[in-house]
Write a protein that holds these residues in place. Structure first.
Motif, short mmCIF file in Angstrom:
data_model
loop_
_atom_site.label_atom_id
_atom_site.label_comp_id
_atom_site.label_asym_id
_atom_site.label_seq_id
_atom_site.Cartn_x
_atom_site.Cartn_y
_atom_site.Cartn_z
N ILE A 93 0.84 -1.21 0.00
CA ILE A 93 0.00 0.00 0.00
C ILE A 93 0.88 1.26 0.00
N ILE A 94 1.92 1.25 0.82
CA ILE A 94 2.83 2.41 0.85
C ILE A 94 3.48 2.62 -0.51
N TYR A 95 3.92 1.54 -1.12
CA TYR A 95 4.52 1.64 -2.46
C TYR A 95 3.56 2.29 -3.45
N LEU A 96 2.30 1.88 -3.44
CA LEU A 96 1.32 2.43 -4.36
C LEU A 96 1.04 3.91 -4.06
N MET A 97 0.98 4.26 -2.77
CA MET A 97 0.71 5.65 -2.39
C MET A 97 1.83 6.59 -2.81
N TYR A 98 3.06 6.13 -2.63
CA TYR A 98 4.22 7.00 -2.88
C TYR A 98 4.87 6.74 -4.24
N LEU A 99 4.15 6.09 -5.14
CA LEU A 99 4.73 5.68 -6.42
C LEU A 99 5.44 6.83 -7.16
N PRO A 100 4.81 8.01 -7.34
CA PRO A 100 5.52 9.08 -8.06
C PRO A 100 6.73 9.62 -7.30
N HIS A 101 6.71 9.50 -5.98
CA HIS A 101 7.84 9.99 -5.18
C HIS A 101 9.02 9.02 -5.24
N TYR A 102 8.73 7.72 -5.35
CA TYR A 102 9.81 6.76 -5.60
C TYR A 102 10.49 7.08 -6.93
N ALA A 103 9.68 7.47 -7.92
CA ALA A 103 10.23 7.79 -9.24
C ALA A 103 11.13 9.01 -9.20
N GLU A 104 10.90 9.91 -8.23
CA GLU A 104 11.69 11.14 -8.10
C GLU A 104 12.92 10.96 -7.21
N THR A 105 13.01 9.82 -6.52
CA THR A 105 14.08 9.59 -5.56
C THR A 105 15.15 8.72 -6.20
N ASP A 106 16.38 9.22 -6.24
CA ASP A 106 17.45 8.50 -6.93
C ASP A 106 18.49 7.90 -5.99
N GLU A 107 18.24 7.95 -4.70
CA GLU A 107 19.18 7.38 -3.73
C GLU A 107 18.66 6.04 -3.23
N PRO A 108 19.31 4.93 -3.60
CA PRO A 108 18.82 3.60 -3.20
C PRO A 108 18.67 3.43 -1.68
N ASP A 146 10.86 -5.33 10.05
CA ASP A 146 12.02 -5.15 9.18
C ASP A 146 12.07 -6.15 8.03
N LEU A 147 11.94 -7.42 8.34
CA LEU A 147 12.13 -8.45 7.31
C LEU A 147 10.96 -8.50 6.35
N GLY A 148 9.72 -8.34 6.84
CA GLY A 148 8.57 -8.37 5.95
C GLY A 148 8.65 -7.31 4.87
N PRO A 149 8.82 -6.02 5.23
CA PRO A 149 8.98 -4.99 4.22
C PRO A 149 10.24 -5.15 3.37
N ARG A 150 11.31 -5.68 3.95
CA ARG A 150 12.55 -5.88 3.17
C ARG A 150 12.30 -6.89 2.04
N ILE A 151 11.52 -7.92 2.33
CA ILE A 151 11.17 -8.89 1.28
C ILE A 151 10.37 -8.19 0.18
N MET A 152 9.46 -7.31 0.57
CA MET A 152 8.68 -6.59 -0.42
C MET A 152 9.55 -5.62 -1.23
N HIS A 153 10.54 -5.03 -0.59
CA HIS A 153 11.49 -4.18 -1.32
C HIS A 153 12.18 -4.98 -2.42
N ALA A 154 12.52 -6.22 -2.11
CA ALA A 154 13.19 -7.06 -3.10
C ALA A 154 12.25 -7.44 -4.24
N ILE A 155 10.95 -7.54 -3.95
CA ILE A 155 9.99 -8.02 -4.94
C ILE A 155 9.43 -6.90 -5.80
N LEU A 156 9.10 -5.77 -5.20
CA LEU A 156 8.40 -4.70 -5.90
C LEU A 156 9.27 -4.06 -7.00
N PRO A 157 8.66 -3.68 -8.11
CA PRO A 157 9.41 -3.14 -9.26
C PRO A 157 9.70 -1.64 -9.13
N ILE A 158 10.60 -1.29 -8.21
CA ILE A 158 10.94 0.10 -7.96
C ILE A 158 12.20 0.45 -8.75
#
Length: 245
Positions: free
Chosen positions: A103-118, A195-207
């Motif tokens: 849900i957070i990924y979907l809410m902040y989708l355009p802001h992830y696109a503007e952020t260039d620091e991994p 920590d681990l649950g969201p970290r797994i999602m970080h690995a999966i989501l197409p950011i």
């Protein structure tokens, strides 16, 4: 006690709210071009305190509102919780954290696109050390989680916690205190599911440009909180048993 299904729903929903609001405030602060960009550490620690408080409010009438595998394990260690429910609780907590991350990924989708620091992108999902030092990072997570569990157990010794609806405020306060006083070294995970649950999602989501998920560090916010919660619970339970004799 509610049925097992209701308890698991409570743990799922409570952890979902905790992560949605907690990682939500981090996302607002570190991602580019939000109205909260650059708000800083105070905003994050206050946001996390309120996030935990709201998670406990949402779930506390359905389950014990552990919302944290380390707390669940610690309560079982001192005989306050059934070992048969430990694994189901942990699964529910992880699922809540992972769904909230989507849900957070979907809410902040355009802001992830503007952020260039991994590192900033990863920080909206999971924790990382200010200075990478395995021993000190582990001590930070152990001490912080021990204080959390000791505080939770200590709250139960006061009549004020029997006032309907007051306990979540105290839990939120101790999370804020830990964040302000002890959390700046590692980001104070205190919670393997957080920590681990969201970290797994970080690995999966197409950011785009997200970088790696820092798996070399990922075991510390899992092992440290479990050790800390267990030590805190056992030590405080021993003290209470001694003074009650």
């Amino acid at each position: 006690m509610h049925s097992e299904t209701v308890q698991l729903l409570g743990e799922f929903l409570g952890t979902f709210v905790l992560i949605l609001l907690g990682n939500g405030v981090v996302s607002g602060v570190v991602l580019k071009k939000t109205k909260a960009t650059g708000a800083g550490w105070i905003a994050i620690t206050l946001g996390w305190g309120f996030a935990v408080m709201m998670g406990v409010y949402v779930s506390g009438f359905m389950s014990p509102a552990h919302l944290n595998p380390a707390v669940t394990i610690a309560m079982a260690l001192i005989g306050s919780f059934s070992w048969s429910l430990v694994i189901p609780y942990i699964i529910a907590q992880f699922l809540g954290a992972m769904v909230a991350s989507i849900i957070i990924y979907l809410m902040y989708l355009p802001h992830y696109a503007e952020t260039d620091e991994p590192a900033d992108i990863l920080g909206t999902f999971s924790t990382g050390p200010a200075i990478r030092h395995t021993f000190s990072n582990m001590v930070s997570e152990i001490v912080g989680t021990a204080i959390l569990v000791i505080a939770i157990l200590a709250f139960g010794q006061y009549d004020v916690t029997k006032t309907s609806g007051f306990s979540p405020l105290l839990v939120g306060a101790v999370i804020t205190a830990i964040g302000l006083s002890l959390g700046s070294t590692t980001g104070y995970a205190l919670n393997p599911a957080r920590d681990l649950g969201p970290r797994i999602m970080h690995a999966i989501l197409p950011i785009k440009g997200k970088g790696g998920s820092d798996w070399s560090y990922s075991w510390i916010p899992v092992v440290g909180p479990i050790i800390g919660a267990g030590l805190g619970a056992v030590l405080y339970h021993a003290v209470i048993t001694f003074v009650s004799k």
